[in-house]
Design a protein around this motif. Structure first.
Motif, PDB file in Angstrom:
ATOM      1  N   MET A   1     -13.102 -12.457  -0.543  1.00 50.11           N
ATOM      2  CA  MET A   1     -12.206 -13.597  -0.628  1.00 50.11           C
ATOM      3  C   MET A   1     -11.623 -13.710  -2.035  1.00 50.11           C
ATOM      4  SD  MET A   1     -10.952 -16.095   1.027  1.00 50.11           S
ATOM      5  CE  MET A   1     -10.451 -17.755   1.031  1.00 50.11           C
ATOM      6  N   LYS A   2     -12.506 -13.500  -3.050  1.00 51.72           N
ATOM      7  CA  LYS A   2     -12.063 -13.614  -4.431  1.00 51.72           C
ATOM      8  C   LYS A   2     -10.970 -12.598  -4.744  1.00 51.72           C
ATOM      9  CE  LYS A   2     -13.852 -13.541  -9.132  1.00 51.72           C
ATOM     10  NZ  LYS A   2     -15.040 -13.329  -9.956  1.00 51.72           N
ATOM     11  N   ILE A   3     -11.139 -11.360  -4.285  1.00 45.50           N
ATOM     12  CA  ILE A   3     -10.154 -10.320  -4.557  1.00 45.50           C
ATOM     13  C   ILE A   3      -8.858 -10.588  -3.814  1.00 45.50           C
ATOM     14  CG2 ILE A   3     -10.768  -8.656  -2.795  1.00 45.50           C
ATOM     15  CD1 ILE A   3      -9.953  -7.822  -6.379  1.00 45.50           C
ATOM     16  N   LYS A   4      -8.960 -11.205  -2.632  1.00 46.57           N
ATOM     17  CA  LYS A   4      -7.760 -11.539  -1.865  1.00 46.57           C
ATOM     18  C   LYS A   4      -6.928 -12.562  -2.629  1.00 46.57           C
ATOM     19  CE  LYS A   4      -6.831 -11.929   2.945  1.00 46.57           C
ATOM     20  NZ  LYS A   4      -7.327 -12.313   4.250  1.00 46.57           N
ATOM     21  N   ILE A   5      -7.590 -13.551  -3.193  1.00 40.22           N
ATOM     22  CA  ILE A   5      -6.893 -14.579  -3.977  1.00 40.22           C
ATOM     23  C   ILE A   5      -6.276 -13.953  -5.215  1.00 40.22           C
ATOM     24  CG2 ILE A   5      -7.230 -16.664  -5.356  1.00 40.22           C
ATOM     25  CD1 ILE A   5      -9.335 -17.498  -3.247  1.00 40.22           C
ATOM     26  N   LEU A   6      -7.020 -13.047  -5.878  1.00 39.94           N
ATOM     27  CA  LEU A   6      -6.514 -12.374  -7.062  1.00 39.94           C
ATOM     28  C   LEU A   6      -5.284 -11.532  -6.716  1.00 39.94           C
ATOM     29  CD1 LEU A   6      -6.818 -11.654 -10.041  1.00 39.94           C
ATOM     30  CD2 LEU A   6      -8.371  -9.842  -9.351  1.00 39.94           C
ATOM     31  N   THR A   7      -5.336 -10.847  -5.601  1.00 40.40           N
ATOM     32  CA  THR A   7      -4.209 -10.017  -5.173  1.00 40.40           C
ATOM     33  C   THR A   7      -2.980 -10.881  -4.884  1.00 40.40           C
ATOM     34  OG1 THR A   7      -5.721  -8.399  -4.231  1.00 40.40           O
ATOM     35  CG2 THR A   7      -3.441  -8.333  -3.473  1.00 40.40           C
ATOM     36  N   ILE A   8      -3.181 -11.962  -4.179  1.00 33.05           N
ATOM     37  CA  ILE A   8      -2.064 -12.862  -3.871  1.00 33.05           C
ATOM     38  C   ILE A   8      -1.485 -13.443  -5.152  1.00 33.05           C
ATOM     39  CG2 ILE A   8      -1.463 -15.075  -2.779  1.00 33.05           C
ATOM     40  CD1 ILE A   8      -3.504 -14.306  -0.564  1.00 33.05           C
ATOM     41  N   GLN A  48      -2.085   5.165 -14.606  1.00 34.70           N
ATOM     42  CA  GLN A  48      -2.920   5.778 -15.632  1.00 34.70           C
ATOM     43  C   GLN A  48      -4.208   6.376 -15.077  1.00 34.70           C
ATOM     44  OE1 GLN A  48      -3.249   2.747 -18.601  1.00 34.70           O
ATOM     45  NE2 GLN A  48      -1.156   3.047 -19.266  1.00 34.70           N
ATOM     46  N   ALA A  49      -4.848   5.736 -14.159  1.00 38.49           N
ATOM     47  CA  ALA A  49      -6.072   6.281 -13.589  1.00 38.49           C
ATOM     48  C   ALA A  49      -6.194   5.795 -12.158  1.00 38.49           C
ATOM     49  CB  ALA A  49      -7.280   5.835 -14.396  1.00 38.49           C
ATOM     50  N   GLY A  50      -6.539   6.702 -11.286  1.00 33.67           N
ATOM     51  CA  GLY A  50      -6.689   6.344  -9.889  1.00 33.67           C
ATOM     52  C   GLY A  50      -7.906   5.469  -9.664  1.00 33.67           C
ATOM     53  N   THR A  51      -7.898   4.814  -8.533  1.00 31.79           N
ATOM     54  CA  THR A  51      -9.020   3.959  -8.177  1.00 31.79           C
ATOM     55  C   THR A  51     -10.043   4.711  -7.344  1.00 31.79           C
ATOM     56  OG1 THR A  51      -7.941   3.215  -6.156  1.00 31.79           O
ATOM     57  CG2 THR A  51      -7.557   1.901  -8.148  1.00 31.79           C
ATOM     58  N   GLY A  52      -9.644   5.855  -6.818  1.00 29.63           N
ATOM     59  CA  GLY A  52     -10.528   6.594  -5.938  1.00 29.63           C
ATOM     60  C   GLY A  52     -10.373   6.165  -4.485  1.00 29.63           C
ATOM     61  N   VAL A  53      -9.483   5.220  -4.240  1.00 26.46           N
ATOM     62  CA  VAL A  53      -9.211   4.739  -2.888  1.00 26.46           C
ATOM     63  C   VAL A  53      -7.731   4.999  -2.621  1.00 26.46           C
ATOM     64  CG1 VAL A  53      -9.179   2.728  -1.361  1.00 26.46           C
ATOM     65  CG2 VAL A  53     -11.020   2.987  -3.040  1.00 26.46           C
ATOM     66  N   ALA A  54      -7.454   5.824  -1.621  1.00 30.64           N
ATOM     67  CA  ALA A  54      -6.081   6.269  -1.351  1.00 30.64           C
ATOM     68  C   ALA A  54      -5.109   5.104  -1.186  1.00 30.64           C
ATOM     69  CB  ALA A  54      -6.050   7.163  -0.117  1.00 30.64           C
ATOM     70  N   GLU A  55      -5.502   4.069  -0.460  1.00 26.98           N
ATOM     71  CA  GLU A  55      -4.609   2.926  -0.220  1.00 26.98           C
ATOM     72  C   GLU A  55      -4.252   2.228  -1.535  1.00 26.98           C
ATOM     73  OE1 GLU A  55      -6.961   3.574   3.539  1.00 26.98           O
ATOM     74  OE2 GLU A  55      -7.425   3.558   1.406  1.00 26.98           O
ATOM     75  N   CYS A  56      -5.213   2.124  -2.420  1.00 27.95           N
ATOM     76  CA  CYS A  56      -4.969   1.460  -3.707  1.00 27.95           C
ATOM     77  C   CYS A  56      -4.107   2.332  -4.614  1.00 27.95           C
ATOM     78  CB  CYS A  56      -6.293   1.120  -4.394  1.00 27.95           C
ATOM     79  SG  CYS A  56      -7.295  -0.039  -3.455  1.00 27.95           S
ATOM     80  N   GLU A  84      -2.257  -4.227 -13.847  1.00 27.91           N
ATOM     81  CA  GLU A  84      -3.458  -3.696 -14.497  1.00 27.91           C
ATOM     82  C   GLU A  84      -4.645  -4.640 -14.312  1.00 27.91           C
ATOM     83  OE1 GLU A  84      -4.195  -0.742 -15.920  1.00 27.91           O
ATOM     84  OE2 GLU A  84      -2.232  -0.084 -15.245  1.00 27.91           O
ATOM     85  N   GLN A  85      -4.389  -5.943 -14.304  1.00 27.82           N
ATOM     86  CA  GLN A  85      -5.476  -6.901 -14.062  1.00 27.82           C
ATOM     87  C   GLN A  85      -6.020  -6.744 -12.647  1.00 27.82           C
ATOM     88  OE1 GLN A  85      -3.718 -10.672 -15.074  1.00 27.82           O
ATOM     89  NE2 GLN A  85      -4.102 -10.410 -17.254  1.00 27.82           N
ATOM     90  N   SER A  86      -5.139  -6.577 -11.696  1.00 24.44           N
ATOM     91  CA  SER A  86      -5.587  -6.349 -10.315  1.00 24.44           C
ATOM     92  C   SER A  86      -6.397  -5.067 -10.227  1.00 24.44           C
ATOM     93  CB  SER A  86      -4.393  -6.255  -9.367  1.00 24.44           C
ATOM     94  OG  SER A  86      -3.738  -7.486  -9.274  1.00 24.44           O
ATOM     95  N   LYS A  87      -5.882  -4.028 -10.868  1.00 28.63           N
ATOM     96  CA  LYS A  87      -6.564  -2.731 -10.845  1.00 28.63           C
ATOM     97  C   LYS A  87      -7.953  -2.847 -11.474  1.00 28.63           C
ATOM     98  CE  LYS A  87      -5.907   1.715 -12.911  1.00 28.63           C
ATOM     99  NZ  LYS A  87      -4.982   2.512 -13.686  1.00 28.63           N
ATOM    100  N   SER A  88      -8.059  -3.565 -12.565  1.00 22.18           N
ATOM    101  CA  SER A  88      -9.366  -3.755 -13.216  1.00 22.18           C
ATOM    102  C   SER A  88     -10.333  -4.473 -12.290  1.00 22.18           C
ATOM    103  CB  SER A  88      -9.206  -4.549 -14.515  1.00 22.18           C
ATOM    104  OG  SER A  88      -8.493  -3.800 -15.460  1.00 22.18           O
ATOM    105  N   ALA A  89      -9.837  -5.484 -11.591  1.00 24.65           N
ATOM    106  CA  ALA A  89     -10.687  -6.212 -10.641  1.00 24.65           C
ATOM    107  C   ALA A  89     -11.117  -5.289  -9.507  1.00 24.65           C
ATOM    108  CB  ALA A  89      -9.955  -7.434 -10.096  1.00 24.65           C
ATOM    109  N   TRP A  90     -10.223  -4.436  -9.045  1.00 29.32           N
ATOM    110  CA  TRP A  90     -10.542  -3.513  -7.963  1.00 29.32           C
ATOM    111  C   TRP A  90     -11.633  -2.532  -8.389  1.00 29.32           C
ATOM    112  CZ3 TRP A  90      -4.840  -2.064  -6.512  1.00 29.32           C
ATOM    113  CH2 TRP A  90      -4.255  -3.141  -5.843  1.00 29.32           C
ATOM    114  N   ASN A  91     -11.606  -2.113  -9.648  1.00 31.05           N
ATOM    115  CA  ASN A  91     -12.604  -1.154 -10.128  1.00 31.05           C
ATOM    116  C   ASN A  91     -14.017  -1.726 -10.070  1.00 31.05           C
ATOM    117  OD1 ASN A  91     -10.823   0.971 -10.618  1.00 31.05           O
ATOM    118  ND2 ASN A  91     -10.373   0.280 -12.681  1.00 31.05           N
TER     119      ASN A  91
END
Length: 121
Positions: A1-8, A48-56, A84-91
């Protein structure tokens, strides 16, 4: 839920930043003689760097390309910081299946918000 809010929040921030109108020069500004037209250098903006998840990774590539091609230069850095903030949260997400679902959602939201700027996903 937290990541969904961050993404939105990130997509909303990016959409709002892209909607900012360019400032017009003051009426009393001295006109300048146009310089010879210069072809811009190819963009050096890359994921700059992949997330390791194709969709991301696909989401990041498309969003960076859109920002580099369609967003006024003055607004690019702010938008890239949001991505980049979203990407950091995803990591920080260890459940890659859940992360893939979040990135699919982000991509669907980006189709609408970045589509308004002329980007295709």
């Amino acid at each position: 839920m937290k990541i969904k809010i961050l993404t939105i929040a990130a997509v909303t921030l990016l959409s709002l930043a892209a909607c900012k109108k360019a400032e017009t020069p003051a009426a009393d500004a001295t006109p300048t003689t146009p310089a010879a037209e210069v072809t811009p250098a190819p963009s050096t903006d890359t994921v700059q760097a992949g997330t390791g998840v194709a969709e991301c990774d696909q989401y990041l590539e498309k969003v960076y390309a859109c920002i580099s091609d369609k967003v006024p230069e003055a607004q690019r850095d702010m938008m890239k910081q949001g991505i980049e903030q979203s990407k950091s949260a995803w990591n920080g997400i260890t459940d890659k299946t859940a992360l893939a679902a979040q990135c699919k959602t982000a991509m669907e939201q980006a189709k609408t918000s970045f589509g308004a700027m002329g980007c295709t996903f």
